[in-house]
Design an enzyme around this catalytic site. Structure first.
Site, mmCIF file in Angstrom:
data_model
loop_
_atom_site.group_PDB
_atom_site.id
_atom_site.type_symbol
_atom_site.label_atom_id
_atom_site.label_comp_id
_atom_site.label_asym_id
_atom_site.label_seq_id
_atom_site.Cartn_x
_atom_site.Cartn_y
_atom_site.Cartn_z
ATOM 1 N N ARG A 245 1.034 -1.216 0.099
ATOM 2 C CA ARG A 245 -0.047 0.057 0.176
ATOM 3 C C ARG A 245 0.953 1.242 0.186
ATOM 4 N NH1 ARG A 245 -3.535 -2.717 -1.634
ATOM 5 N NH2 ARG A 245 -5.651 -2.944 -0.894
ATOM 6 N N GLU A 274 -3.431 7.294 -4.909
ATOM 7 C CA GLU A 274 -3.520 6.896 -6.292
ATOM 8 C C GLU A 274 -4.908 6.804 -6.718
ATOM 9 O OE1 GLU A 274 -3.751 2.061 -5.825
ATOM 10 O OE2 GLU A 274 -1.515 2.863 -5.557
ATOM 11 N N HIS A 292 -0.750 0.063 -10.202
ATOM 12 C CA HIS A 292 -1.353 -0.871 -9.187
ATOM 13 C C HIS A 292 -1.923 -2.237 -9.701
ATOM 14 C CE1 HIS A 292 -3.756 -1.224 -5.073
ATOM 15 N NE2 HIS A 292 -3.187 -2.397 -5.545
#
Length: 326
Positions: A245, A274, A292
């Protein structure tokens, strides 16, 4: 644990488009409201639509905020999140409100560990600047001494968080002959460490890390743990990769260390805030950036969706969901 009369009568709001096989299954099992256009919903829209439903299948893409769960209507009995991490949801608030929350552990371990190794290799060997040189027709700029990457084989890898994904990273790193170290809240069972040496204190592991792979959950204890003080303990020229994370990393500290040369490179698949990442990352040549995509394979995303549906079906049959967090 109270539940509706059965899956076939339960109304489920699905906030994002899922893999086709999963959408067919949830439509057959529930009265499901799908999102075929994959249009992002605001928290306000999700809340407004939730009043017509008994449960919600949402994702870590949904930016919900701290007021989301308290504002949910009484009809909502369960939230199934299409993710392993659940820092986008307040588990204490859900527990207080009597809402079950489930996640999807186990099924994205290999895909995420593969991305961690991609980041290690890509950051070390200059995948991003190498790709740009070819695309921009600058191949002729290479010489025997510049630009150069960094060795991976035989180097030391420290793993922050030795859960399923951390163990899978360790297993893969052994193929490169890396010397392994790890820190987690407690040692893992014999054999699960894949030869890695345990460090009870994060700070004690850092001087042994030519590479640091971040694989821990985002918790109050880990947020911001990779900061100026911890980076200073890494060897000069170390490389940091993150598939966990974004908020585990202090952006100012990491960017400063990359700009100063304290760190040779970084590989990042996750970011604080993000997709609105710190724009300074884009200006650094020694950062390998991914959007991601740790779980972004058809098989993994399908398995995650089916795990959500498994949990929902168990709940509405009056059973305890296998992946209950509350």
């Amino acid at each position: 644990m109270m539940a509706a009369a059965g899956p076939e009568r339960a109304r489920i709001l699905v906030t994002r488009k899922m893999m086709p096989d999963a959408e067919r299954r949830i439509a057959a099992s529930f009265r499901a409201s799908l999102n075929p256009d994959d249009r992002p919903m605001s928290p306000a829209e999700i809340l407004a639509r939730a009043a017509e439903h008994d449960g919600i299948l949402l994702t870590s893409f949904d930016k919900l905020g701290p007021d989301f769960i308290p504002a949910l209507p009484p009809s909502i009995r369960i939230i199934a999140t299409h993710s392993v991490g659940y820092d986008h949801l307040s588990i204490p608030q859900a527990r207080e409100k009597g809402i079950a929350v489930t996640n999807t552990p186990g099924v994205l371990t290999d895909a995420t560990a593969d991305i961690a190794l991609l980041l290690i290799l890509g950051a070390a060997r200059g995948a991003s600047w190498g790709d740009r040189m070819v695309r921009e027709n600058r191949w002729g700029d290479t010489t025997l001494v510049s630009p150069l990457g960094h060795d991976v084989s035989g180097r030391r890898l420290g793993i922050l968080g030795m859960g399923r994904i951390g163990q899978a990273v360790a297993k893969r790193a052994r193929a490169f002959g890396m010397a392994l170290h790890y820190h987690s809240r407690r040692p893992v069972a014999a054999g699960d460490e894949h030869g890695a040496r345990y460090h009870a204190r994060f700070e004690d592991m850092l001087p042994h890390c030519d590479f640091l792979s971040i694989n821990c959950a985002s918790t109050p204890e880990t947020r911001g743990i990779v900061n100026a003080a911890s980076i200073a303990l890494l060897p000069d020229g170390a490389i940091v990769v993150n598939t966990a994370r974004g908020d585990i990393v202090d952006d100012d500290a990491l960017i400063g260390a990359l700009a100063s040369g304290k760190l040779a490179a970084a590989g990042l698949d996750v970011f604080r805030g993000e997709p609105r990442i710190d724009p300074r990352y884009r200006a650094l040549d020694n950062v390998f950036l991914l959007p991601h995509i740790g779980s972004a394979t058809p098989g993994t995303r399908s398995a995650m969706a089916h795990k959500c549906i498994d949990n929902l079906e168990q709940f509405f049959r009056g059973e305890r969901p296998a992946d209950l967090l509350t």
